[in-house]
Design a protein around this motif. Structure first.
Motif, PDB file in Angstrom:
ATOM      1  N   TRP A  67      55.385 -41.735  26.331  1.00 49.88           N
ATOM      2  CA  TRP A  67      55.112 -41.026  27.356  1.00 49.88           C
ATOM      3  C   TRP A  67      54.798 -42.081  28.589  1.00 49.88           C
ATOM      4  N   HIS A  68      55.204 -41.854  29.624  1.00 51.81           N
ATOM      5  CA  HIS A  68      55.432 -42.712  31.017  1.00 51.81           C
ATOM      6  C   HIS A  68      54.752 -41.798  31.883  1.00 51.81           C
ATOM      7  N   PHE A  69      53.666 -42.316  32.358  1.00 52.19           N
ATOM      8  CA  PHE A  69      52.837 -41.692  33.584  1.00 52.19           C
ATOM      9  C   PHE A  69      53.457 -42.105  34.897  1.00 52.19           C
ATOM     10  N   ILE A  70      53.987 -41.181  35.703  1.00 50.62           N
ATOM     11  CA  ILE A  70      54.832 -41.561  36.975  1.00 50.62           C
ATOM     12  C   ILE A  70      54.457 -41.024  38.050  1.00 50.62           C
ATOM     13  N   GLY A  71      53.031 -40.122  37.944  1.00 47.36           N
ATOM     14  CA  GLY A  71      52.650 -39.693  39.270  1.00 47.36           C
ATOM     15  C   GLY A  71      51.537 -40.454  39.814  1.00 47.36           C
ATOM     16  N   GLN A  72      50.998 -39.830  40.925  1.00 52.59           N
ATOM     17  CA  GLN A  72      49.892 -40.336  41.532  1.00 52.59           C
ATOM     18  C   GLN A  72      48.636 -40.537  40.634  1.00 52.59           C
ATOM     19  N   LEU A  73      47.723 -41.596  40.801  1.00 49.63           N
ATOM     20  CA  LEU A  73      46.797 -41.666  39.612  1.00 49.63           C
ATOM     21  C   LEU A  73      45.649 -41.737  40.064  1.00 49.63           C
ATOM     22  N   GLN A  74      44.601 -41.075  39.787  1.00 53.21           N
ATOM     23  CA  GLN A  74      43.266 -41.071  40.421  1.00 53.21           C
ATOM     24  C   GLN A  74      42.530 -41.986  39.654  1.00 53.21           C
ATOM     25  N   SER A  75      41.617 -42.864  40.393  1.00 55.58           N
ATOM     26  CA  SER A  75      41.152 -43.974  39.668  1.00 55.58           C
ATOM     27  C   SER A  75      39.947 -43.419  38.582  1.00 55.58           C
ATOM     28  N   LYS A  76      39.584 -42.148  38.801  1.00 57.89           N
ATOM     29  CA  LYS A  76      38.616 -41.643  37.775  1.00 57.89           C
ATOM     30  C   LYS A  76      39.141 -40.985  36.536  1.00 57.89           C
ATOM     31  N   LYS A  77      40.523 -40.967  36.664  1.00 57.36           N
ATOM     32  CA  LYS A  77      41.209 -40.462  35.496  1.00 57.36           C
ATOM     33  C   LYS A  77      41.946 -41.751  34.840  1.00 57.36           C
ATOM     34  N   ALA A  78      41.970 -42.934  35.522  1.00 59.15           N
ATOM     35  CA  ALA A  78      42.911 -43.790  34.768  1.00 59.15           C
ATOM     36  C   ALA A  78      42.578 -44.126  33.476  1.00 59.15           C
ATOM     37  N   ARG A  79      41.213 -44.143  32.972  1.00 57.14           N
ATOM     38  CA  ARG A  79      40.943 -44.445  31.420  1.00 57.14           C
ATOM     39  C   ARG A  79      41.554 -43.523  30.937  1.00 57.14           C
ATOM     40  N   GLN A  80      41.436 -42.163  31.055  1.00 58.46           N
ATOM     41  CA  GLN A  80      41.910 -41.290  30.305  1.00 58.46           C
ATOM     42  C   GLN A  80      43.502 -41.375  30.130  1.00 58.46           C
ATOM     43  N   VAL A  81      44.060 -41.683  31.060  1.00 58.34           N
ATOM     44  CA  VAL A  81      45.637 -41.827  31.191  1.00 58.34           C
ATOM     45  C   VAL A  81      45.887 -43.143  30.132  1.00 58.34           C
ATOM     46  N   ARG A  82      45.191 -44.103  30.096  1.00 52.27           N
ATOM     47  CA  ARG A  82      45.869 -45.290  29.062  1.00 52.27           C
ATOM     48  C   ARG A  82      45.859 -44.572  27.844  1.00 52.27           C
ATOM     49  N   ARG A  83      44.873 -43.798  27.324  1.00 50.79           N
ATOM     50  CA  ARG A  83      44.831 -43.319  26.136  1.00 50.79           C
ATOM     51  C   ARG A  83      45.982 -42.608  25.575  1.00 50.79           C
ATOM     52  N   TYR A  84      46.979 -42.032  26.124  1.00 52.46           N
ATOM     53  CA  TYR A  84      48.445 -41.530  25.792  1.00 52.46           C
ATOM     54  C   TYR A  84      49.397 -42.111  26.428  1.00 52.46           C
ATOM     55  N   ALA A  85      49.390 -42.873  27.289  1.00 50.76           N
ATOM     56  CA  ALA A  85      50.601 -43.414  28.181  1.00 50.76           C
ATOM     57  C   ALA A  85      51.056 -44.764  27.522  1.00 50.76           C
ATOM     58  N   SER A  86      52.276 -44.850  27.429  1.00 51.74           N
ATOM     59  CA  SER A  86      52.920 -46.092  26.967  1.00 51.74           C
ATOM     60  C   SER A  86      53.218 -46.874  28.184  1.00 51.74           C
ATOM     61  N   SER A  87      53.011 -46.505  29.441  1.00 55.74           N
ATOM     62  CA  SER A  87      53.312 -47.052  30.623  1.00 55.74           C
ATOM     63  C   SER A  87      52.920 -46.504  31.820  1.00 55.74           C
ATOM     64  N   VAL A  88      52.630 -47.090  32.803  1.00 56.61           N
ATOM     65  CA  VAL A  88      52.023 -46.205  34.125  1.00 56.61           C
ATOM     66  C   VAL A  88      53.204 -46.744  35.244  1.00 56.61           C
ATOM     67  N   HIS A  89      53.734 -45.813  35.856  1.00 52.63           N
ATOM     68  CA  HIS A  89      54.650 -46.424  36.865  1.00 52.63           C
ATOM     69  C   HIS A  89      54.133 -46.235  38.375  1.00 52.63           C
ATOM     70  N   SER A  90      53.016 -46.154  38.430  1.00 55.20           N
ATOM     71  CA  SER A  90      52.435 -45.776  39.624  1.00 55.20           C
ATOM     72  C   SER A  90      51.138 -46.446  40.113  1.00 55.20           C
ATOM     73  N   LEU A  91      51.191 -47.927  39.635  1.00 55.42           N
ATOM     74  CA  LEU A  91      50.062 -48.720  40.091  1.00 55.42           C
ATOM     75  C   LEU A  91      50.261 -48.879  41.946  1.00 55.42           C
ATOM     76  N   ASP A  92      49.476 -48.386  42.694  1.00 56.14           N
ATOM     77  CA  ASP A  92      49.793 -48.439  44.022  1.00 56.14           C
ATOM     78  C   ASP A  92      48.751 -49.024  45.007  1.00 56.14           C
ATOM     79  N   ARG A  93      47.409 -49.231  44.350  1.00 56.67           N
ATOM     80  CA  ARG A  93      46.256 -49.629  45.138  1.00 56.67           C
ATOM     81  C   ARG A  93      45.253 -50.207  44.065  1.00 56.67           C
ATOM     82  N   ILE A  94      44.426 -51.062  45.046  1.00 52.96           N
ATOM     83  CA  ILE A  94      43.434 -51.947  44.060  1.00 52.96           C
ATOM     84  C   ILE A  94      42.694 -51.184  43.235  1.00 52.96           C
ATOM     85  N   SER A  95      42.131 -49.740  43.787  1.00 53.96           N
ATOM     86  CA  SER A  95      41.029 -49.200  42.916  1.00 53.96           C
ATOM     87  C   SER A  95      41.687 -48.625  41.672  1.00 53.96           C
TER      88      SER A  95
END
Length: 217
Positions: A67-95
């Motif tokens: 599973w590739h996460f390709i959308g805008q990622l909310q900082s508060k959801k980030a830890r949850q996303v890492r539990r199923y995503a094999s990669s994140v394509h939307s690192l776009d800000r320091i937070s």
């Protein structure tokens, strides 16, 4: 679609094996993911956390599905996303980077999460992505994050203008990122309507939706 991608790769003097096609399944049910898996698809993408999480849970039995996460990622959801995503394509800000930076204490042995820096190639600051001038600073932040592994860059071409020009700019930014980490050579670019232009400028990961899945009715 595979034949079209292969032809575009060969036209650009590249091997089709260099390219990963991520099938974007947004708005489609998990049953479609199962159908795609049966056809040999192993890389799928989503741009909304809740939909991605639910589908990942429903298809957890499919060995090797990524599973590739390709959308805008909310900082508060980030830890949850890492539990199923094999990669994140939307690192776009320091937070967002900081939210993913530390090892999850519940999964201390998990490998670093592969991530792409999303670049905004438009003049609209409201669009997702970091400004091109700030790419290297954000890349440095990612490289300092113990739980992240910098893979490269990602962008969506502007709706107006020649997408090839936008992807050429992205390729140049990729070269700059590689001065910091030489193996961060991957470029996530190209969708159903502009994948050939992206391939011509070095895209390694395509994000293809409707051309494969059709429109959800």
């Amino acid at each position: 679609m595979t034949a079209r991608i292969d032809a575009a790769a060969r036209a650009a003097g590249r091997s089709p094996e260099e390219i990963t096609t991520i099938v974007v399944t947004k708005f489609h049910p998990a049953d479609l993911v199962r159908d795609l898996y049966a056809l040999g698809v192993r890389d799928v993408g989503e741009n909304r956390h809740q939909e991605a999480r639910d589908k990942a849970e429903e298809t957890a039995d499919l060995t090797g599905l990524r599973w590739h996460f390709i959308g805008q990622l909310q900082s508060k959801k980030a830890r949850q996303v890492r539990r199923y995503a094999s990669s994140v394509h939307s690192l776009d800000r320091i937070s967002v980077v900081d939210a993913l930076a530390q090892v999850d204490p519940e999964f201390p042995d998990a490998p670093p999460l592969p991530g792409f820096i999303q670049v905004n190639l438009t003049d609209d600051p409201a669009r997702g992505g970091v400004h091109p001038d700030d790419v290297l600073a954000l890349a440095t932040r990612v490289l300092e994050a113990p739980a992240l592994s910098l893979q490269g860059v990602m962008a969506v071409a502007p709706l107006e203008g020649d997408p090839r020009i936008a992807f050429e700019r992205l390729r140049e930014l990729s070269d700059r990122v590689r001065t910091l980490k030489p193996d961060a050579r991957y470029i996530s670019a190209g969708m159903s309507h502009d994948f050939a232009e992206a391939i011509a400028e070095g895209a390694t990961h395509l994000r293809i939706g409707s051309a494969i899945t059709g429109n959800r009715r």
